[in-house]
Design a protein around this motif. Structure first.
Motif, mmCIF file in Angstrom:
data_model
loop_
_atom_site.group_PDB
_atom_site.id
_atom_site.type_symbol
_atom_site.label_atom_id
_atom_site.label_comp_id
_atom_site.label_asym_id
_atom_site.label_seq_id
_atom_site.Cartn_x
_atom_site.Cartn_y
_atom_site.Cartn_z
ATOM 1 N N VAL A 136 0.868 -1.202 0.000
ATOM 2 C CA VAL A 136 0.000 0.000 0.000
ATOM 3 C C VAL A 136 0.899 1.244 0.000
ATOM 4 N N PRO A 137 0.791 2.139 -0.970
ATOM 5 C CA PRO A 137 1.640 3.353 -0.972
ATOM 6 C C PRO A 137 1.223 4.323 0.150
ATOM 7 N N ILE A 138 2.097 5.299 0.428
ATOM 8 C CA ILE A 138 1.824 6.299 1.489
ATOM 9 C C ILE A 138 0.632 7.158 1.066
ATOM 10 N N THR A 139 -0.363 7.173 1.939
ATOM 11 C CA THR A 139 -1.581 7.946 1.665
ATOM 12 C C THR A 139 -1.919 8.806 2.892
ATOM 13 N N PHE A 140 -2.079 10.171 2.673
ATOM 14 C CA PHE A 140 -2.470 11.090 3.755
ATOM 15 C C PHE A 140 -3.991 11.109 3.816
ATOM 16 N N GLU A 141 -4.500 10.363 4.821
ATOM 17 C CA GLU A 141 -5.942 10.242 4.925
ATOM 18 C C GLU A 141 -6.585 11.438 5.640
ATOM 19 N N ASP A 142 -5.951 12.011 6.656
ATOM 20 C CA ASP A 142 -6.502 13.161 7.399
ATOM 21 C C ASP A 142 -5.341 14.072 7.794
ATOM 22 N N ALA A 143 -4.967 14.936 6.901
ATOM 23 C CA ALA A 143 -3.862 15.875 7.151
ATOM 24 C C ALA A 143 -4.118 17.169 6.376
ATOM 25 N N PRO A 144 -5.103 17.985 6.807
ATOM 26 C CA PRO A 144 -5.408 19.248 6.104
ATOM 27 C C PRO A 144 -4.180 20.168 6.082
ATOM 28 N N ILE A 145 -4.018 20.826 4.962
ATOM 29 C CA ILE A 145 -2.831 21.690 4.858
ATOM 30 C C ILE A 145 -3.025 23.015 5.624
ATOM 31 N N ASN A 146 -4.262 23.390 5.964
ATOM 32 C CA ASN A 146 -4.533 24.577 6.794
ATOM 33 C C ASN A 146 -5.302 24.130 8.021
ATOM 34 N N GLN A 147 -4.701 24.356 9.200
ATOM 35 C CA GLN A 147 -5.333 23.946 10.438
ATOM 36 C C GLN A 147 -5.287 25.129 11.410
ATOM 37 N N TYR A 148 -6.266 25.179 12.332
ATOM 38 C CA TYR A 148 -6.442 26.337 13.197
ATOM 39 C C TYR A 148 -6.486 25.894 14.648
ATOM 40 N N ALA A 149 -5.588 26.496 15.444
ATOM 41 C CA ALA A 149 -5.538 26.228 16.877
ATOM 42 C C ALA A 149 -6.066 27.436 17.622
ATOM 43 N N VAL A 150 -6.536 27.180 18.832
ATOM 44 C CA VAL A 150 -7.065 28.254 19.659
ATOM 45 C C VAL A 150 -6.079 28.547 20.764
#
Length: 783
Positions: free
Chosen positions: A53-67
């Motif tokens: 199985v090749p490398i797959t980014f399943e949940d890695a948004p390129i823009n994320q927001y922290a509080v």
């Protein structure tokens, strides 16, 4: 041809191939291939099918927001077979497990996020057995919860007006705003309400009483939200429920009541419409006759103004002003003061008629209620005026009434009585109808000026004007050889100061008489008087008509327009006007105990000619800020008139030098210092000439210095030539054969007449000049 996902293919007669066009999980495992060799020997081999199985980014948004202040996991969940290895970087620096950063299989947890945690996080995934590496760059932005920067408000709105609430908060990103009322209604969709979701304002138009209550503002962004509550109190504008007009009588009592309601209950004040100051116990409208009372019950206030011993001046409009906090309502009421008739303001005491002309006899009766007017003719007996009288007509029966009387006989002259009546009383007024006549004779005609063509008088009017104002004076004049049937007339309005008879002939005798005139006609003529006009002469002096108050000030720095009136020509036509002007200064001259002022010229006079035409002329090229004396003379073929003069001052140039004459100091700058200026000027000229002469001496061997120097040198040489070299004796000049001196020994030759010892020539006269010419010494040429 139909294709299958798994197929067995025979490439060659002795070769088989198992073909998978799309591998699925159930396809994985062991496979065995068997064969029969020479139809007797069985051959087989085993294969194992595995999938990577090749490398797959399943949940890695390129823009994320922290509080800010909270924990946050930077997500990076990947899928790969074989199992991948994951490590992290922040802004190109390796992240390791710590109290602040905690590595997890599907991300990195940031404990207590701060602004410094904002940046680019790199999630690096490796599968060593496969030799593959993948990176995901994640931008983490730190957001902040909204924080209120405005305080809750308690506002008071006026019914039917508008009001605005304000709500502001800080945060990252900038928050947006919502408003709800106490009924939890979203105010963005309600009528009369306007919400600005970016500025946080709430505007309510046309406020109603039911709008009172608590309003909640919510400021929210991606980090969260915050709320603020504000309160609206609605002020109900006062309503004047009752304010009635009243009627009273002079010397009676008046009660004026005003009732108003509002929320809160209003206060009430009164003032008369002619005076904005309110009635009160103090102040300019304080009057012991007037008492103001006020009482409040619930939302309603009742105020009363009581006036005792009512005067006629109490009649008029009264303003009731009901106010609560920032609002007020006004309403006018009227007090009508009744009083009996009066003729106090009737102007007419007498009327005039003549020769049966109609006359108006008028009376004005004031009273409330309006009076009814009737007329009577005084006499024995007194007669009432009615509609049956042919020569008398009544116009108006109330307040203002007139009689139009046509006195065709003298019985209609006399007193007419006007009687006014209302419910409070009666008043009478008398007007006398008089017969007007022509004015009496002119009292006096005073001669003021006589020229060759005009005679001017000052007229004193008659003692008896005949009952009507004199409107004009009339002169009747004739020459001595003519009869009064050949007379001429001249008329002037009575308000004229001087009265001039014009277009007369020089050296003639005229007889003149005067009369006064009114509406009736011309009065009797005065006694005729002879007047002899002088012979032809130079014109009279012109009259300057510029406005002058001591000095005529012109608005221009370099020009002035002179305006005059053309004078009588004294029998010969005026041909031209001579206008001159000169700069002047003002000097104070002491004459005994009295100081007088005079204007002295301080510059050249300029003379200009103006042909006969429009009596005005513009002086140009004047100096700014300077006083001038301007004179004008009228000319005819006989001569010139006496001059008329005026002092003018031109305007100063802004920012320029001061005026050419200082009136306060009484001096002209530079004039009193003229000798010093001349000395300075002469000295400057001599210095320049001296420098030029030096240049001529050094460069061209010419000039005064060179001549003087050369003369001194030659004299010295001449004396040396007369001394013997050895014994120092003087050598005599050697005469030539003809008795003359050797030119080589003669330095100067006379080229003009000779004078004797007293400076004269042989004739006893002073020679016009004596000149010498210099003959150079032989040695001079050798030098």
């Amino acid at each position: 041809m139909k294709r299958f996902r798994v197929e067995i293919m025979r490439d060659e007669p002795q070769t088989l191939t198992l073909l998978f066009t799309s591998i699925q999980e159930q396809d994985l495992g062991k496979y065995r291939c068997t064969a029969l060799y020479a139809n007797s020997q069985k051959l087989e081999t085993d294969f194992t099918l595995r999938a990577y199985v090749p490398i797959t980014f399943e949940d890695a948004p390129i823009n994320q927001y922290a509080v800010k202040g909270q924990d946050y996991k930077v997500k990076c969940r990947v899928q790969a077979d074989p199992e991948p290895q994951v490590d992290w970087k922040k802004d190109h620096r390796v992240l390791n497990n710590s109290d602040h950063f905690v590595m997890d299989k599907d991300g990195v947890v940031i404990r207590g996020v701060t602004e410094a945690d904002e940046g680019v996080y790199t999630c690096r995934v490796r599968v060593t057995s496969m030799g593959t590496v993948e990176e995901r760059h994640i931008q983490v932005e730190v957001h902040e919860l909204p924080v209120l920067t405005s305080e809750p408000e308690v506002l008071e709105g006026v019914e039917a007006e508008s009001i605005t609430f304000s709500c502001t908060a800080s945060g990252k990103p900038a928050p947006e705003y919502e408003w709800v009322n106490h009924r939890k209604q979203d105010l963005r969709v309600l009528e009369r309400h306007t919400v600005d979701k970016y500025k946080g304002t709430l505007q309510i138009d046309g406020i109603k009483r039911e709008d009172a209550g608590v309003y909640t503002c919510t400021a929210k962004n991606t980090a969260g939200y915050v709320t603020m509550k504000s309160t609206l109190n609605v002020i109900t504008k006062p309503v004047i429920e009752e304010f009635k007009n009243i009627t009273t009588q002079v010397n009676g009592n008046a009660i004026l009541q005003c009732r108003a309601s509002g929320d809160p209950a209003p206060s009430i004040r009164f003032h008369k419409d002619s005076n904005r100051e309110p009635f009160s116990a103090q102040g300019p409208q304080h009057d012991s006759r007037i008492v103001v009372e006020q009482r409040t019950q619930g939302r309603e206030t009742t105020a009363t103004i009581r006036i005792s011993d009512v005067l006629r001046t109490d009649d008029g409009l009264y303003n009731c002003i009901a106010s609560n906090q920032r609002t007020k309502t006004e309403l006018l009421g009227h007090i009508t003061v009744e009083y009996p008739p009066t003729f106090a303001n009737t102007p007419m005491k007498e009327a005039w008629s003549w020769n049966g002309h109609p006359a108006n006899v008028t009376c004005l009766a004031e009273g409330i209620p309006n009076a009814t007017i009737s007329w009577f003719i005084e006499g024995s007996p007194e007669r009432p005026v009615d509609g049956n009288m042919a020569n008398i007509k009544q116009i108006g029966l109330q307040s203002l009434s007139s009689l139009e009387v046509q006195p065709i006989d003298r019985s209609l002259y006399g007193f007419y009585k006007c009687v006014a009546t209302n419910k409070l009383g009666t008043a009478e007024h008398r007007v006398q109808l008089k017969e007007a006549r022509e004015p009496g004779p002119v009292l006096e005609a005073i001669l003021t000026t006589k020229t060759a063509t005009t005679i001017t008088y000052k007229i004193v009017g008659p003692v008896n004007d005949g009952g009507l104002p004199v409107k004009s004076f009339v002169a009747q004049y004739r020459e001595d050889r003519a009869s009064w049937d050949e007379h001429k007339l001249k008329s002037w309005p009575v308000d004229q100061q001087l009265f001039t008879i014009e277009n007369l002939e020089p050296q003639r005798t005229y007889f003149v008489r005067f009369a006064a005139e009114n509406e009736v006609g011309l009065g009797v003529w005065s006694k005729e008087r002879p007047e002899i006009t002088p012979r032809r002469s130079a014109p009279e002096s012109p009259t300057i008509q510029n406005e002058v108050n001591g000095v005529a000030i012109t608005a221009y720095p370099d020009k002035f327009e002179l305006i005059w009136r053309v004078p009588p020509d004294n029998g010969e036509k005026i041909t031209a006007f001579e206008i001159s002007y000169v700069p002047v200064r003002n000097l104070t001259v002491d004459k005994g105990n009295q100081a007088e002022y005079q204007w002295d010229p301080v510059g050249p006079k300029t003379v200009e000619q103006k042909a006969l035409g429009e009596p005005r002329h513009t002086l140009r090229n004047l100096a700014p800020g300077t006083y001038y004396r301007v004179e004008i003379v009228a000319e005819n073929s006989i001569g010139k008139s006496a001059p008329a003069s005026i002092i003018i001052k031109t305007a100063a140039v802004p920012g320029g030098s001061h005026s050419g004459y200082d009136l306060i100091k009484g001096e002209t700058p530079g004039v009193d210092n003229l000798p010093m200026m001349i000395v300075i000027l002469v000295a400057a000229v001599f210095v320049i000439l001296f420098l030029v002469d030096i240049s001529c001496y050094r460069i061209n061997q010419t000039g005064i210095i060179w001549m003087v120097s050369n003369r001194m040198c030659n004299k010295k040489k001449s004396r040396e030539s007369l001394v013997k070299p050895n014994d120092g004796t003087i050598q005599e000049k050697r005469p030539l054969n003809d008795g003359s001196v050797d030119p080589a020994e003669k330095e100067y030759e006379e080229i003009g007449p000779k004078t004797n010892g007293n400076g004269t020539n042989g004739n006893g006269n002073t020679p016009s000049h004596i000149a010498y010419t210099h003959h150079p010494h032989p040695k001079d040429s050798e030098v």
